[in-house]
Motif scaffolding. Structure first.
Motif, PDB file in Angstrom:
ATOM      1  N   THR A 140       0.793  -1.241   0.000  1.00  0.00           N
ATOM      2  CA  THR A 140       0.000   0.000   0.000  1.00  0.00           C
ATOM      3  C   THR A 140       0.818   1.281   0.000  1.00  0.00           C
ATOM      4  O   THR A 140       0.610   2.163  -0.825  1.00  0.00           O
ATOM      5  CB  THR A 140      -0.950  -0.003   1.214  1.00  0.00           C
ATOM      6  N   GLY A 143       3.869   0.918  -2.828  1.00  0.00           N
ATOM      7  CA  GLY A 143       3.524   0.224  -4.066  1.00  0.00           C
ATOM      8  C   GLY A 143       4.245  -1.092  -4.241  1.00  0.00           C
ATOM      9  O   GLY A 143       3.987  -1.831  -5.178  1.00  0.00           O
ATOM     10  N   ARG A 234       1.771  -1.162 -13.590  1.00  0.00           N
ATOM     11  CA  ARG A 234       1.128   0.149 -13.536  1.00  0.00           C
ATOM     12  C   ARG A 234       1.035   0.641 -14.977  1.00  0.00           C
ATOM     13  O   ARG A 234       2.054   0.715 -15.668  1.00  0.00           O
ATOM     14  CB  ARG A 234       1.940   1.130 -12.687  1.00  0.00           C
ATOM     15  N   GLY A 283      -7.057  -3.505  -9.617  1.00  0.00           N
ATOM     16  CA  GLY A 283      -7.435  -3.135  -8.245  1.00  0.00           C
ATOM     17  C   GLY A 283      -7.427  -1.639  -8.007  1.00  0.00           C
ATOM     18  O   GLY A 283      -8.026  -1.165  -7.059  1.00  0.00           O
ATOM     19  N   SER A 284      -6.706  -0.901  -8.833  1.00  0.00           N
ATOM     20  CA  SER A 284      -6.623   0.549  -8.597  1.00  0.00           C
ATOM     21  C   SER A 284      -6.824   1.261  -9.943  1.00  0.00           C
ATOM     22  O   SER A 284      -6.277   0.844 -10.966  1.00  0.00           O
ATOM     23  CB  SER A 284      -5.246   0.880  -8.009  1.00  0.00           C
ATOM     24  N   TRP A 285      -7.649   2.342  -9.883  1.00  0.00           N
ATOM     25  CA  TRP A 285      -8.049   3.020 -11.136  1.00  0.00           C
ATOM     26  C   TRP A 285      -8.162   4.516 -10.824  1.00  0.00           C
ATOM     27  O   TRP A 285      -9.072   4.934 -10.126  1.00  0.00           O
ATOM     28  CB  TRP A 285      -9.407   2.470 -11.568  1.00  0.00           C
ATOM     29  N   GLN A 286      -7.188   5.281 -11.232  1.00  0.00           N
ATOM     30  CA  GLN A 286      -7.220   6.705 -10.905  1.00  0.00           C
ATOM     31  C   GLN A 286      -7.401   7.560 -12.154  1.00  0.00           C
ATOM     32  O   GLN A 286      -6.621   7.453 -13.087  1.00  0.00           O
ATOM     33  CB  GLN A 286      -5.919   7.131 -10.212  1.00  0.00           C
ATOM     34  N   THR A 299      -5.401   8.387 -17.006  1.00  0.00           N
ATOM     35  CA  THR A 299      -5.949   7.298 -16.187  1.00  0.00           C
ATOM     36  C   THR A 299      -4.825   6.317 -15.884  1.00  0.00           C
ATOM     37  O   THR A 299      -4.149   5.852 -16.801  1.00  0.00           O
ATOM     38  CB  THR A 299      -7.104   6.580 -16.911  1.00  0.00           C
ATOM     39  N   LEU A 301      -3.876   2.751 -14.100  1.00  0.00           N
ATOM     40  CA  LEU A 301      -4.404   1.475 -13.595  1.00  0.00           C
ATOM     41  C   LEU A 301      -3.286   0.725 -12.880  1.00  0.00           C
ATOM     42  O   LEU A 301      -2.124   0.798 -13.304  1.00  0.00           O
ATOM     43  CB  LEU A 301      -4.879   0.598 -14.766  1.00  0.00           C
ATOM     44  N   GLU A 302      -3.609   0.005 -11.806  1.00  0.00           N
ATOM     45  CA  GLU A 302      -2.667  -0.969 -11.233  1.00  0.00           C
ATOM     46  C   GLU A 302      -3.324  -2.327 -11.382  1.00  0.00           C
ATOM     47  O   GLU A 302      -4.460  -2.527 -10.942  1.00  0.00           O
ATOM     48  CB  GLU A 302      -2.339  -0.626  -9.778  1.00  0.00           C
ATOM     49  N   ASP A 304      -3.093  -6.545 -11.079  1.00  0.00           N
ATOM     50  CA  ASP A 304      -2.510  -7.640 -10.286  1.00  0.00           C
ATOM     51  C   ASP A 304      -2.754  -8.932 -11.068  1.00  0.00           C
ATOM     52  O   ASP A 304      -3.906  -9.237 -11.374  1.00  0.00           O
ATOM     53  CB  ASP A 304      -3.231  -7.661  -8.919  1.00  0.00           C
TER      54      ASP A 304
END
Ligand code: HGY
Ligand code: MN
Ligand code: MN
Ligand code: MN
Length: 428
Positions: A140, A143, A234, A283-286, A299, A301-302, A304
């Motif tokens: 977290t 990263g 990423r 899991g992550s979207w900014q 945008t 994205l991370e 997994d």
């Protein structure tokens, strides 16, 4: 079949599951989010309070405490052969946002309880026994997952570590130094945590399963034989953005729609191997600027991606990267891809698996051999020494959520198996 060393077999271990649960609940109070959620990030105030409590429990268990430059905390029960490499157990106390009270902590608090039970049963190991609170297993804050065990295994390049930043723009070295750890440089900090087979003979981690199999099959213990290979990417798409009202559709290169196409492909790529062991998620979207009336300009994205088969997992990663490039081309957006980690799977050591199964037999428990689909610090400890894991059931297989739960009796059984297996591995 493994015949249990007399010392281990004769042990009358006293493990009070409820007392361990009380300690887990006490630990869970140190969280950035309100109970029952537990959020506890590396080197934050709550993490420092958790560390102080873990060290208090180690002291009360009669263990010798040391901490290394990365922030790993060790509790040691000396052996009759002080020069021998140690047999270690341990896990993590850091927690992702909105996690529960059992992920990782059962292996730290339970590991301390196991060494305490062995000492109080009058057991003196030949090899020293250690319980490790790894500095941070979750990715977290910076990263990167498993920063402590990755470093112990010599797999963390200090130059790469220096490129990582938290949300405040701090480096690991700055955060570690502020917490009372660290060194004059990242290279020295990383070197300070290195472990080798010369000082580590075996590693065994107690952890909740984080999946539904044991509960569904009514089994008490999971004997882990392999740990799946985790990877994280990423991916950042960048477009020109624009006014959501005035910019006409043909002129747009919407970065979030590019990401949406890739996210659906990630699912298809995982399903596409046709094997249940391949898993992947975004899991992550900014989105930036993340305003309803502004066409997404950026945008990130991370992603997994995991599998128990390394090459199959790598095939999915390659397909995702190729798809991202094709999407960027067609949608006229710019693309940046970074591989955060791409780790091999781990096979557990046969002698460690045998020691766990011997303990299960000794205690008359039900068990099955299984793979860990979650990663753990054990994944990296397996690069240094023969490694294994003991799983206990968790309710509905839920984890990484506030309602994560394991019963006092399951926790006690896990600790008893851990203690006997450690006694077997350490000799005595
Ligand atoms: O994501 C994992 O597998 C671990 O529980 N952090
Ligand atoms: Mn976790
Ligand atoms: Mn964990
Ligand atoms: Mn884990």
């Amino acid at each position: 079949l493994l015949s249990f060393a007399p010392a281990a077999a004769a042990l009358k271990l006293q493990v009070d599951g409820q007392a361990v649960v009380d300690q887990l609940m006490h630990l869970a109070q140190w969280s950035d989010d309100p109970s029952p959620a537990v959020t506890r990030l590396l080197f934050t105030d709550n993490d420092m309070k958790a560390r102080a409590y873990v060290k208090q429990l180690m002291r009360e268990a009669g263990l010798q405490i040391r901490e290394d430059t990365m922030g790993n905390v060790y509790g040691r029960l000396p052996g009759s052969d002080p020069t021998a490499a140690a047999v270690a157990t341990g896990s993590h106390t850091d927690a992702i946002p909105g996690a529960g009270a059992y992920d990782g902590t059962v292996g730290v608090i339970g590991g301390i309880a196991a060494l305490r039970a062995l000492r109080e049963a009058g057991f003196t190991p030949a090899k020293p026994l250690e319980v490790v609170m790894f500095t941070s297993e979750e990715p977290t804050r910076f990263g990167l997952s498993c920063s402590g065990s990755r470093t112990m295994a010599g797999l963390l390049d200090p130059a790469y570590l220096d490129t990582l930043r938290d949300v405040n723009g701090s480096t690991y070295l700055q955060a570690a130094t502020a917490a009372g750890y660290g060194a004059a440089s990242s290279a020295q900090m990383v070197a300070g945590a290195r472990r080798t087979p010369a000082d580590l003979a075996a590693f065994l981690e107690l952890h909740i399963e984080q999946g539904p199999e044991l509960e569904k099959e009514g089994l008490q213990i999971g004997v882990v034989t392999a740990i799946a290979a985790p990877a994280a990417l990423r991916v950042k798409f960048s477009g020109d953005g624009g006014h959501a009202g005035a910019q006409l559709m043909p002129l747009r290169n919407d970065a979030s729609l590019a990401a949406a196409e890739l996210a659906i492909f990630v699912e298809q790529a995982a399903l596409g191997t046709g094997v249940i062991d391949t898993v992947a998620t975004v899991g992550s979207w900014q989105v930036q600027p993340n305003a309803v009336n502004s066409v997404p300009r950026e945008t990130a994205l991370e992603i997994d991606v995991r599998d128990i088969d390394g090459p199959r997992r790598d095939g999915v990663l390659a397909a995702i990267k190729a798809k991202a490039a094709a999407i960027a081309e067609r949608r006229k957006v710019r693309l940046q891809i970074e591989t955060i980690n791409q780790d091999p799977p781990a096979a557990c050591g046969t002698e460690v698996v045998a020691a766990v199964e011997g303990a299960v037999r000794e205690l008359g428990l039900s068990s099955k051999r299984m793979v860990s689909r979650a990663y753990h610090d054990a994944l990296f400890m397996a690069q240094i020494a023969p490694t294994g894991m003991v799983f206990i059931p968790c309710r509905n297989g839920w984890s990484h959520r506030p309602d994560e739960f394991a019963s006092p009796s399951d926790i006690a059984r896990g600790i008893e198996v851990l203690a006997l297996a450690l006694a077997q591995l350490a000799g005595g």
